[in-house]
Design an enzyme around this catalytic site. Structure first.
Site, mmCIF file in Angstrom:
data_model
loop_
_atom_site.group_PDB
_atom_site.id
_atom_site.type_symbol
_atom_site.label_atom_id
_atom_site.label_comp_id
_atom_site.label_asym_id
_atom_site.label_seq_id
_atom_site.Cartn_x
_atom_site.Cartn_y
_atom_site.Cartn_z
ATOM 1 N N SER A 134 0.813 -1.210 0.000
ATOM 2 C CA SER A 134 0.000 0.000 0.000
ATOM 3 C C SER A 134 0.853 1.270 0.000
ATOM 4 O O SER A 134 1.657 1.484 -0.905
ATOM 5 C CB SER A 134 -0.958 -0.040 1.197
ATOM 6 O OG SER A 134 -1.933 0.971 1.113
ATOM 7 N N ASP A 208 -9.651 -3.975 -5.363
ATOM 8 C CA ASP A 208 -8.925 -3.050 -4.498
ATOM 9 C C ASP A 208 -9.260 -1.605 -4.864
ATOM 10 O O ASP A 208 -9.263 -1.241 -6.042
ATOM 11 C CB ASP A 208 -7.423 -3.292 -4.656
ATOM 12 C CG ASP A 208 -6.568 -2.431 -3.744
ATOM 13 O OD1 ASP A 208 -7.128 -1.778 -2.842
ATOM 14 O OD2 ASP A 208 -5.338 -2.426 -3.940
ATOM 15 N N HIS A 236 -7.832 -5.007 -0.750
ATOM 16 C CA HIS A 236 -6.582 -4.352 -0.357
ATOM 17 C C HIS A 236 -5.879 -5.189 0.704
ATOM 18 O O HIS A 236 -5.902 -4.871 1.897
ATOM 19 C CB HIS A 236 -6.903 -2.944 0.163
ATOM 20 C CG HIS A 236 -5.733 -2.008 0.162
ATOM 21 N ND1 HIS A 236 -5.105 -1.604 -0.994
ATOM 22 C CD2 HIS A 236 -5.078 -1.393 1.174
ATOM 23 C CE1 HIS A 236 -4.120 -0.765 -0.690
ATOM 24 N NE2 HIS A 236 -4.074 -0.636 0.621
#
Length: 263
Positions: A134, A208, A236
């Site tokens: 991320s 995501d 995610h």
């Protein structure tokens, strides 16, 4: 009677630098990577850096890791929390947020410290690659680019990298353009925005919120012949279906062999 202690298992011959996401921590990231760690335990040790700023829990952290803080973020004033609500590529409130240059300056110290501590305690086990998630994946991409530009000689040469659900801001690309004097359209120096010499695997969840940005990072900043994309059924997070985990490990091992990191 003398009690015999069980000898510690031998350490793997090389290591990967792990860069967690926003609103996370090394302890949580260790759990998130448990399947990957188990599959690669004979090949790699995992070295964790801690982001510099306290924060609220990040996307996907709750409820699984509720009460397991403190949580940290890499970019002070980062809009990555807002990205969880769908805005993952266009946040340009430069009047209220630190610049990318300022944010990276704050990132350097904790990453450098984690690397230095590892090298001091394990001088025979080099860090040869990275695993990041991320916001941490964006941080890693920027660090690799800075290293390529000769800005951070303290970062070990990374031969392989795994980017998991990379979060993206246009500000990152604009920062690169400004650093190399490209201007707004990139011009002939646009090639200087590409990260070279690192074989990379980019994991992208089909559902995501950061998918569009993750694709943009690969398209704009990586060499097609050196970057592989693996989509998986999920959001995610690191892939959790057994077949997706197996494919991830298979692809990453192939990159490691190609880079001559493992035999």
């Amino acid at each position: 009677m003398r009690i015999q202690r069980t000898p510690a298992p031998p350490k793997a011959p090389r290591a990967l630098l792990c860069v967690h996401g926003a609103g996370c921590s090394p302890a949580i990231f260790r759990v998130q990577l448990s399947k990957l760690r188990a599959a690669l335990r004979e090949d790699f040790e995992f070295v964790y850096a801690t982001a510099p700023f306290p924060s609220a829990p990040g996307p996907g952290i709750l409820p699984t890791f509720e009460g397991l803080g403190p949580y940290y973020t890499w970019f002070e004033g980062s809009p990555s929390g807002a990205a969880a609500k769908g805005d993952n590529s266009n946040s340009n409130d430069s009047n209220s947020s630190p610049t990318v240059h300022d944010r990276l300056a704050a990132v350097h110290e904790p990453v450098r410290r984690a690397i230095a501590e590892w090298q001091t305690q394990n001088p025979s086990i080099p860090i040869v690659g990275t695993v990041s998630f991320s916001e941490g994946a964006l941080v890693t991409a920027l660090l690799l680019w800075q290293q390529q530009m000769g800005r951070i000689p303290w970062l070990p040469v990374m031969q392989v990298a795994m980017f998991i659900c990379c979060w993206y801001q246009h500000e990152a690309t604009q920062y690169m353009r400004e650093e190399v004097g490209c201007g707004g359209d990139g011009g002939i120096d646009g090639e200087k925005l590409v990260i070279r010499g690192v074989l990379s695997l980019h994991l992208q969840g089909r559902d995501d919120f950061a998918l569009a940005g993750s694709k943009m990072v690969v398209a704009q900043h990586f060499v097609p012949g050196e970057a592989q994309v693996l989509e998986f059924a999920g959001r995610h997070h690191f892939p959790n279906r057994p077949r997706d985990v197996l494919e991830t490990v298979k692809r990453f091992r192939q990159l490691c062999v190609r880079a001559r990191v493992i035999g």
